[in-house]
Design an enzyme around this catalytic site. Structure first.
Site, short mmCIF file in Angstrom:
data_model
loop_
_atom_site.label_atom_id
_atom_site.label_comp_id
_atom_site.label_asym_id
_atom_site.label_seq_id
_atom_site.Cartn_x
_atom_site.Cartn_y
_atom_site.Cartn_z
N ASP A 32 0.71 -1.17 0.06
CA ASP A 32 0.00 0.00 0.03
C ASP A 32 0.76 1.21 0.10
O ASP A 32 2.18 1.25 0.45
CB ASP A 32 -0.74 0.02 1.04
N GLU A 154 -14.55 -8.68 -7.42
CA GLU A 154 -14.83 -9.02 -5.96
C GLU A 154 -16.45 -8.80 -5.67
O GLU A 154 -16.87 -7.63 -6.04
CB GLU A 154 -13.97 -8.44 -5.04
N LEU A 256 -34.66 -6.25 -0.38
CA LEU A 256 -36.13 -5.88 -0.52
C LEU A 256 -36.54 -5.27 0.79
O LEU A 256 -37.60 -5.39 1.30
CB LEU A 256 -36.85 -7.20 -0.74
N ALA A 258 -37.48 -2.06 2.88
CA ALA A 258 -37.33 -0.58 2.47
C ALA A 258 -36.79 0.31 3.68
O ALA A 258 -36.62 -0.37 4.59
CB ALA A 258 -39.07 -0.24 2.58
N CYS A 266 -19.50 1.24 -2.57
CA CYS A 266 -19.64 0.79 -3.63
C CYS A 266 -21.13 0.98 -4.70
O CYS A 266 -20.71 1.52 -5.59
CB CYS A 266 -19.61 -0.92 -3.44
P1 NAD Z 1 -9.99 1.51 -0.37
O1 NAD Z 1 -10.09 2.93 -0.34
O2 NAD Z 1 -10.68 0.97 1.30
O3 NAD Z 1 -8.68 0.81 -0.35
C1 NAD Z 1 -8.13 1.14 -1.57
C2 NAD Z 1 -6.59 0.99 -0.84
O4 NAD Z 1 -5.76 1.13 -2.14
C3 NAD Z 1 -6.10 2.05 0.06
O5 NAD Z 1 -5.57 1.46 1.05
C4 NAD Z 1 -4.89 2.83 -0.85
O6 NAD Z 1 -4.10 3.74 -0.10
C5 NAD Z 1 -4.54 2.08 -1.62
N1 NAD Z 1 -3.68 2.22 -2.90
C6 NAD Z 1 -4.23 3.56 -3.88
N2 NAD Z 1 -3.05 3.75 -4.68
C7 NAD Z 1 -2.16 2.76 -4.51
C8 NAD Z 1 -1.04 2.22 -5.25
N3 NAD Z 1 -0.54 3.04 -6.17
N4 NAD Z 1 -0.50 1.36 -4.85
C9 NAD Z 1 -0.66 0.68 -3.74
N5 NAD Z 1 -1.77 0.78 -2.95
C10 NAD Z 1 -2.43 1.82 -3.45
O7 NAD Z 1 -11.21 0.93 -1.19
P2 NAD Z 1 -11.82 -0.52 -1.13
O8 NAD Z 1 -13.24 -0.47 -0.49
O9 NAD Z 1 -10.85 -1.57 -0.61
O10 NAD Z 1 -12.28 -0.89 -2.70
C11 NAD Z 1 -11.24 -1.24 -3.55
C12 NAD Z 1 -12.02 -1.73 -4.79
O11 NAD Z 1 -12.49 -3.03 -4.37
C13 NAD Z 1 -12.85 -0.85 -5.45
O12 NAD Z 1 -12.92 -0.78 -6.94
C14 NAD Z 1 -14.22 -1.25 -4.87
O13 NAD Z 1 -15.19 -0.85 -5.73
C15 NAD Z 1 -13.94 -2.74 -4.89
N6 NAD Z 1 -14.84 -3.59 -4.11
C16 NAD Z 1 -15.05 -3.05 -2.76
C17 NAD Z 1 -15.74 -3.77 -2.05
C18 NAD Z 1 -15.87 -3.52 -0.44
O14 NAD Z 1 -16.79 -3.89 0.18
N7 NAD Z 1 -15.33 -2.32 0.04
C19 NAD Z 1 -16.39 -4.91 -2.17
C20 NAD Z 1 -16.31 -5.31 -3.87
C21 NAD Z 1 -15.42 -4.58 -4.56
#
Ligand code: NAD
Length: 445
Positions: A32, A154, A256, A258, A266
């Site tokens: 990260d 995911e 479902l 309300a 997301c």
């Molecule tokens: P988040 O913001 O919690 O995590 C993203 C992480 O990526 C951060 O810790 C950030 O510091 C890091 N990051 C950014 N640029 C980086 C780089 N260049 N190198 C390394 N790390 C870097 O986001 P999230 O909720 O974990 O979501 C991540 C993705 O997963 C999104 O596309 C989201 O739509 C998808 N997603 C999330 C969930 C969920 O429940 N949170 C479920 C399914 C899919």
């Protein structure tokens, strides 16, 4: 030799994925850009609230199967498979997805890729992104054609992320070769042995499955919220309506319910990103459909504000409002686009003094909205209140004792924004109980 895995981006998705891959027996390195996050995770702690994740991280860190770093060079040297789990938030000032984290991560990783490996996208991206990343990796990676890209969307739910990752409903992989599919089957062998369906497809379909799934879930929620408006006007009961609909196997019970609608990191941004992409593609019907879904969802928040104002005699100015919940959903501390906070902030701007309590999300909410008041427990949030609002469906709020709260509030009024509290219990204790979308006719004032 067993495949070595990196997870790039260790937020809600990536930290969970890294811990679960390690739990399945792989050597995992999380990467990260956030040094604080890396330091916390390296100590076996979780920088956010997610049930069961701390034990998993702790165990795998101490077993030496899970490490964290900020060095992309180290990650590139270590990994046979690199999972891309960075954020794809809504673009500020637009509907589309901001892909700067995705492009940033690929630009940093690519030049270090000196040997054969598989890069696997897990972030939610607009359809067509993966194909562009294939070209970008080919330009950047010294290993050239030995670097392949696959997409593996995911579907985990925050609050159940560990369970959903270790035992998902299905695994979807988009690949460009049988070798990539074979590697992904090996990575998910624990899940496959457990009978989890594995759907192998192309990159584009894999990207689209995720976007379509979230669009469908959002549509289902907005459908029942639109029905709840009909219920309010006609005296029908939306909870009983949903219950009856849910028995139809073609419809199903989940999503479902309300209430105050969806939020979080997301669904809202994913349907908006899909609208932006569908507009580019010229598919106007999707844009129109999802735009209505988004509007119905946001309207639930204004209906909650209207109901609160009505309960305060037409004006919330000078009133004290106790709010139960700040997270966008229970079992999470995630306050991204939280309906509870958006209602709380609007009521404050209309002159109310708002005091919030959430079992896990007070700190995140306070960082975002420091001008709201925060309480250490539900009873403190209710203290002196003219009105209580139930906005995030934590079990703790369902278990509240209206008799106990009667002694601390100024006025015994509550609005249930989640149709989750026991109305009878509150009314028997002498409360004026209203619920968003429920039949309210003929109830005590
Ligand atoms: P988040 O913001 O919690 O995590 C993203 C992480 O990526 C951060 O810790 C950030 O510091 C890091 N990051 C950014 N640029 C980086 C780089 N260049 N190198 C390394 N790390 C870097 O986001 P999230 O909720 O974990 O979501 C991540 C993705 O997963 C999104 O596309 C989201 O739509 C998808 N997603 C999330 C969930 C969920 O429940 N949170 C479920 C399914 C899919």
């Amino acid at each position: 030799m067993a495949l070595r895995v990196t997870v790039i981006g260790t937020g809600y998705l990536g930290a969970t994925h890294a811990a679960c891959m390690a739990e399945c027996g792989f050597q995992v390195l999380g990467v990260d850009v956030d040094q604080g996050k890396v330091a916390t995770l390296s100590q076996g702690q979780v920088p956010f609230y997610e049930p069961d994740l701390a034990e998993l991280i702790q165990r795998n860190v101490s077993l030496g199967r899970l490490r964290f770093t900020t060095s992309m060079a180290e990650a590139a040297a270590f990994g046979d498979v690199h999972f891309l789990c960075v954020g794809t938030p809504q673009f500020p000032g637009g509907l589309g997805a901001d892909l700067s984290q995705v492009h940033g991560a690929i630009s940093e990783l690519g030049p270090h890729l000196q040997r054969q490996c598989l890069v696997v996208g897990k972030s939610t991206v607009p359809v067509g992104t993966a194909e562009r990343l294939v070209a970008r990796l080919a330009e950047l990676a010294p290993a050239g054609g030995d670097v392949e890209l696959a997409w593996n969307p995911e579907f985990l739910r925050e609050g159940y992320a560990v369970k959903d990752t270790l035992r998902p409903d299905r695994i979807v992989v988009g690949t460009r070769s049988s070798l990539a599919e074979k590697i992904l089957r090996e990575l998910y062998s624990v899940q496959l042995e457990d009978g989890v369906p594995f759907i192998a497809t192309d990159l584009t379909t894999a990207e689209l499955v995720k976007v379509a799934a979230n669009s469908f879930l959002a549509t289902k929620l907005s459908f029942i919220n639109a029905m709840s408006e009909v219920c309010e006007l006609t005296g029908a009961n939306v909870t009983e309506l949903a219950h009856a609909l849910g028995y139809d196997q073609r419809i199903g019970k989940s999503y479902l319910k309300a209430g105050l609608g969806f939020g979080g990191g997301c669904l809202p941004k994913d349907i908006r990103a899909f609208m932006a992409r569908a507009e580019e593609l010229g598919v106007d019907q999707i844009v129109a459909l999802l735009s209505e879904v988004d509007k119905i969802n946001l309207r639930s928040r204004s209906r909650m504000i209207d109901l609160a104002r009505q309960q305060c005699g037409g004006d919330v100015s000078g009133k004290r409002i106790g709010v139960f919940g700040a997270a966008f959903k229970p079992r999470s501390d995630d306050v991204r686009d939280s309906p509870a906070l958006s209602v709380a902030v609007e009521l404050q701007s209309q002159g109310a003094a708002v005091c919030i309590y959430d079992p896990a999300a007070n700190a995140n909410a306070q960082a975002l909205f420091p001008s709201l008041e925060y309480a250490a427990c539900a009873v403190d949030a209710a203290s002196g209140a003219d009105l209580l609002l139930h906005m995030t469906e934590w079990d703790e709020f369902r278990a509240l004792d209206p008799e106990e709260l009667s002694g601390v509030v100024q006025s015994k009024r509550i609005v249930d924004g989640r149709n989750a509290l026991d109305a009878e219990k509150w009314r028997l204790a002498g409360w004026s109980f209203r619920a968003l979308g429920a039949a309210n006719a003929g109830q005590a004032p």
